[in-house]
Design a protein around this motif. Structure first.
Motif, PDB file in Angstrom:
ATOM      1  N   GLY A 185      45.088  34.003  21.881  1.00  0.00           N
ATOM      2  CA  GLY A 185      43.817  34.390  22.860  1.00  0.00           C
ATOM      3  C   GLY A 185      44.079  33.880  24.071  1.00  0.00           C
ATOM      4  O   GLY A 185      43.085  34.077  24.804  1.00  0.00           O
ATOM      5  N   HIS A 186      45.109  33.434  24.661  1.00  0.00           N
ATOM      6  CA  HIS A 186      45.521  32.932  25.947  1.00  0.00           C
ATOM      7  C   HIS A 186      44.931  34.030  26.903  1.00  0.00           C
ATOM      8  O   HIS A 186      46.010  35.119  27.189  1.00  0.00           O
ATOM      9  N   ASP A 187      44.401  34.237  27.981  1.00  0.00           N
ATOM     10  CA  ASP A 187      44.063  35.176  29.113  1.00  0.00           C
ATOM     11  C   ASP A 187      43.259  34.526  30.117  1.00  0.00           C
ATOM     12  O   ASP A 187      41.904  34.716  30.435  1.00  0.00           O
ATOM     13  N   PRO A 188      43.999  33.572  30.935  1.00  0.00           N
ATOM     14  CA  PRO A 188      43.195  32.998  31.862  1.00  0.00           C
ATOM     15  C   PRO A 188      42.720  33.724  32.984  1.00  0.00           C
ATOM     16  O   PRO A 188      41.583  33.476  33.712  1.00  0.00           O
ATOM     17  N   LEU A 189      43.370  35.090  33.283  1.00  0.00           N
ATOM     18  CA  LEU A 189      42.647  35.957  34.327  1.00  0.00           C
ATOM     19  C   LEU A 189      41.389  36.588  33.563  1.00  0.00           C
ATOM     20  O   LEU A 189      40.501  36.755  34.448  1.00  0.00           O
TER      21      LEU A 189
ATOM     22  N   ALA B 137      39.553  35.121  31.592  1.00  0.00           N
ATOM     23  CA  ALA B 137      38.376  34.082  31.920  1.00  0.00           C
ATOM     24  C   ALA B 137      37.943  33.748  33.195  1.00  0.00           C
ATOM     25  O   ALA B 137      36.598  33.681  33.531  1.00  0.00           O
ATOM     26  N   ALA B 138      38.788  33.885  34.256  1.00  0.00           N
ATOM     27  CA  ALA B 138      38.274  33.761  35.378  1.00  0.00           C
ATOM     28  C   ALA B 138      37.290  34.856  35.851  1.00  0.00           C
ATOM     29  O   ALA B 138      36.399  34.789  36.634  1.00  0.00           O
ATOM     30  N   ALA B 139      37.889  36.176  35.511  1.00  0.00           N
ATOM     31  CA  ALA B 139      36.871  36.989  35.803  1.00  0.00           C
ATOM     32  C   ALA B 139      35.512  36.984  35.104  1.00  0.00           C
ATOM     33  O   ALA B 139      34.357  37.273  35.727  1.00  0.00           O
ATOM     34  N   ARG B 140      35.518  36.528  33.998  1.00  0.00           N
ATOM     35  CA  ARG B 140      34.007  36.612  33.299  1.00  0.00           C
ATOM     36  C   ARG B 140      33.346  35.353  33.724  1.00  0.00           C
ATOM     37  O   ARG B 140      32.001  35.297  33.680  1.00  0.00           O
ATOM     38  N   THR B 141      34.038  34.101  34.140  1.00  0.00           N
ATOM     39  CA  THR B 141      33.388  33.044  34.284  1.00  0.00           C
ATOM     40  C   THR B 141      32.956  32.567  35.870  1.00  0.00           C
ATOM     41  O   THR B 141      32.280  31.945  36.116  1.00  0.00           O
TER      42      THR B 141
ATOM     43  N   ASP C 277      43.691  30.038  35.940  1.00  0.00           N
ATOM     44  CA  ASP C 277      44.924  28.793  35.493  1.00  0.00           C
ATOM     45  C   ASP C 277      46.074  29.369  34.576  1.00  0.00           C
ATOM     46  O   ASP C 277      45.626  29.445  33.450  1.00  0.00           O
ATOM     47  N   LEU C 278      47.198  29.743  35.134  1.00  0.00           N
ATOM     48  CA  LEU C 278      48.010  30.339  34.327  1.00  0.00           C
ATOM     49  C   LEU C 278      48.930  29.235  33.568  1.00  0.00           C
ATOM     50  O   LEU C 278      49.960  29.647  32.889  1.00  0.00           O
ATOM     51  N   SER C 279      49.051  28.090  33.990  1.00  0.00           N
ATOM     52  CA  SER C 279      49.568  27.096  33.546  1.00  0.00           C
ATOM     53  C   SER C 279      49.811  26.942  31.849  1.00  0.00           C
ATOM     54  O   SER C 279      50.992  26.419  31.458  1.00  0.00           O
ATOM     55  N   PRO C 280      48.701  27.144  31.050  1.00  0.00           N
ATOM     56  CA  PRO C 280      49.074  27.045  29.731  1.00  0.00           C
ATOM     57  C   PRO C 280      49.926  28.154  29.167  1.00  0.00           C
ATOM     58  O   PRO C 280      50.394  28.144  27.907  1.00  0.00           O
TER      59      PRO C 280
ATOM     60  N   VAL D  46      45.826  38.015  40.354  1.00  0.00           N
ATOM     61  CA  VAL D  46      45.353  36.565  40.804  1.00  0.00           C
ATOM     62  C   VAL D  46      44.625  36.656  42.182  1.00  0.00           C
ATOM     63  O   VAL D  46      43.555  36.090  42.200  1.00  0.00           O
ATOM     64  N   GLU D  47      45.118  37.295  42.988  1.00  0.00           N
ATOM     65  CA  GLU D  47      44.626  37.282  44.313  1.00  0.00           C
ATOM     66  C   GLU D  47      43.400  38.256  44.587  1.00  0.00           C
ATOM     67  O   GLU D  47      42.592  38.355  45.312  1.00  0.00           O
ATOM     68  N   ALA D  48      43.717  39.483  43.713  1.00  0.00           N
ATOM     69  CA  ALA D  48      42.514  40.434  43.831  1.00  0.00           C
ATOM     70  C   ALA D  48      41.250  39.886  43.252  1.00  0.00           C
ATOM     71  O   ALA D  48      40.347  40.240  43.589  1.00  0.00           O
TER      72      ALA D  48
END
Length: 571
Positions: A183-187, A189-193, A198-201, A413-415
């Motif tokens: 379930g890794h989905d950093p983008l 998570a960023a959109a929702r919160t 953070d794409l490092s994991p 990421v930029e968008a």
């Protein structure tokens, strides 16, 4: 010696009908459209056909008639480029994963409901972890009764993806035959919160699953965009852009692109527009296969794994039972589109945590469709239908254009960071809210056929998810009408009865029918209609619109808001 039976002759069902040209059909259309029009206002064939065109989500145009193109695109077959028709041939016995969502923070209750679902036809488990779901420390307890060699398990989280992934990996690593997704989905998570992405994991998550072919590390979850109001084409465009961003990042971290590609699963929304849902899933596979082709992924590995979830945006709080109808249509569309896994949200999702009964209805919606209606017996059953094929082309083209626009702007990421995503969604919401307010896009049980005197469902409310500025917040379609109901409820709490408006029967043609229309409109906002002026705060005949406006095309939300202002209902 066995003699093969003779094949019956093909049935020529239309053989006795005379052939007709499209020009003749257009003339017939004009004849129908012009009935009742004054002679000087008759439309020509082309204008008559144009008047029958409609627009659906994303500004897509639906023609009144679809026929075989002069040079049709080859349909292809499942499991081969362009994967429009499916990732693989469907297994009629297990056509897709019946995947139930569990987000109750009570670990014991979740453990019990997970087991009950698996014993009753569910084939995979989805745990939502975080502040608005189960704690990561309780994942093992929730899965204690699950046969990991039989049931895939996936997790999702908006605020604790690493914790959720680690907790699930700790459980799945004990079974060599376990399958699922970390379930890794950093983008997402960023959109929702609203937190920075953070794409490092990602790279570490992919590497630790080396040799575990049945496990994936990454989910591209488009629900934050869809539930905030994104159109279908924007949602799919963001899905593609997110997938490309993950591929680019993983390749930069030294992960082979073929390995990175295998780990990505898509979780997308399914709406009550069954054909649009089917077309969206078909278009997503086509476009993602094209991405795979561009980066050198072997053809056999380009098929996208898709998980369809009934859209939370289409769910209503009022008359929640109508959500069952919406979910049935969405599930049917997801089946037509070849989803690999389907989740039906319980009808009482908006009210709070589901009950055993609502979970049963949710899982049985898709089990009945699969096993009793035989919808799952054919792979890509809508393939070859010219409307579905044309709609798939339109959705794929529009989604690819969104991907290109995002890429030109620097990537997903930029968008997200610069607000480009939010800006596109705001435009989608404005267009849809206008269609909802005028009832050009009706909502059963909400803006049409409203239920008077409804008692709210009593459910345990979910914990709120902490968010930051810039978060994409859910925006349900019915919210603009529920706000009107809330004003009436506040008035009733103060006065002991809902706002009352006089709706006398006027001496006009079709007066009774017009009064029924007016009463239904008032019920949308929880306003009570009265025959006379007794104990009323306003009169419908005193408004500028009158019955004619109420029965015709009008902004219902604006009209009812003004009427509530007149009654004194609190804003």
């Amino acid at each position: 010696m066995t003699v093969a039976p003779k094949r019956p002759a093909a049935m020529a069902l239309a053989a006795h009908f005379p052939e007709r040209t499209e020009a003749e059909w257009r003339e017939l259309v004009a004849g129908v459209v012009n009935k009742g029009r004054p002679e000087g206002e008759h439309l020509g064939p082309d204008d008559a056909v144009a008047s029958m065109r409609s627009r659906i989500d994303g500004g897509l145009v639906v023609e009144p008639l679809y026929t075989r193109p002069a040079e049709p695109t080859p349909l292809g077959v499942p499991g081969e480029m362009p994967f429009t028709r499916g990732r693989a041939v469907r297994d009629a016995d297990v056509p897709w994963d019946v995947r139930q969502l569990h987000d109750d923070p009570d670990a014991a209750a979740t453990r019990s409901s997970v087991l009950a679902d698996l014993e009753s036809g569910v084939t995979s488990v989805w745990l939502h972890v975080g502040a608005d779901g189960l704690a990561a420390a309780d994942v093992a307890e929730a899965l204690a009764d699950v046969r990991l060699d039989l049931a895939p398990v996936v997790v999702s989280s908006w605020d604790d993806q690493v914790g959720a992934a680690d907790a699930l990996y700790a459980v799945l690593s004990g079974s060599a035959a376990a399958s699922g997704n970390l379930g890794h989905d950093p983008l997402g998570a960023a959109a929702r919160t609203g937190a920075p992405a953070d794409l490092s994991p990602l790279a570490g998550a992919v590497r630790r699953l080396v040799g575990r072919a049945e496990l994936r590390a990454v989910t591209v979850d488009t629900r934050p965009y869809a539930e905030a109001g994104a159109s279908v084409t924007d949602e799919l465009g963001f899905a593609l852009a997110t997938g490309v961003a993950y591929l680019r990042h993983l390749e930069g971290e030294g992960v082979e692109v073929v390995d990175a590609f295998r780990h990505i699963e898509f979780r997308v929304s399914a709406s009550a527009d069954q054909f649009l849902t089917a077309a969206a899933l078909r278009a997503l596979r086509r476009a993602w296969a094209r991405v795979g082709e561009s980066v050198g992924v072997p053809e056999a590995s380009r098929g996208a794994f898709t998980h369809a979830v009934t859209s939370g945006r289409m769910f209503s709080r009022d008359d929640a039972w109508t959500n069952i109808l919406r979910s049935t249509l969405a599930t049917f569309g997801a089946s037509l589109g070849g989803a690999d896994a389907i989740t039906v949200l319980p009808f009482d999702t908006v009210a709070g945590l589901p009950t055993a009964f609502s979970r049963r209805i949710a899982r049985n919606t898709q089990i009945i469709l699969a096993e009793e209606s035989y919808v799952a017996r054919v792979t890509d059953p809508a393939g070859g239908a010219w409307y579905v094929e044309a709609l798939t082309d339109d959705v794929a083209t529009a989604a690819w254009a969104v991907l290109q626009e995002v890429e030109r702007g620097g990537g997903m990421v930029e968008a997200l960071a610069n607000g480009a995503v939010a800006q596109r969604i705001s435009a989608d919401v404005a267009a849809r809210d206008h269609a909802l307010a005028t009832r050009a896009q009706p909502l059963t049980g909400v803006s049409t056929f409203p239920l008077a005197g409804e008692k709210p469902l009593g459910r345990v409310r979910r914990a709120a998810l902490p968010t930051q500025a810039g978060a994409l917040l859910p925006h349900r379609d019915s919210a603009i009408f529920e706000a009107l109901r809330d004003r009436s409820a506040a008035f009733a709490a103060e006065h002991g009865h809902p706002p009352r408006v006089a709706v006398p029967t006027l001496a006009v043609p079709r007066a009774a029918d017009r009064r029924v229309d007016a009463v239904n409109i008032l019920t949308v906002a929880g306003i009570e209609a009265a025959d006379d002026g007794t104990d009323v705060a306003a009169s419908l005949t005193a408004t500028d619109t009158g019955y004619e406006g109420v029965a015709g095309d009008m902004d219902v939300v604006a009209f009812l808001s003004a009427l509530l202002d007149e009654t004194g209902a609190p804003a």
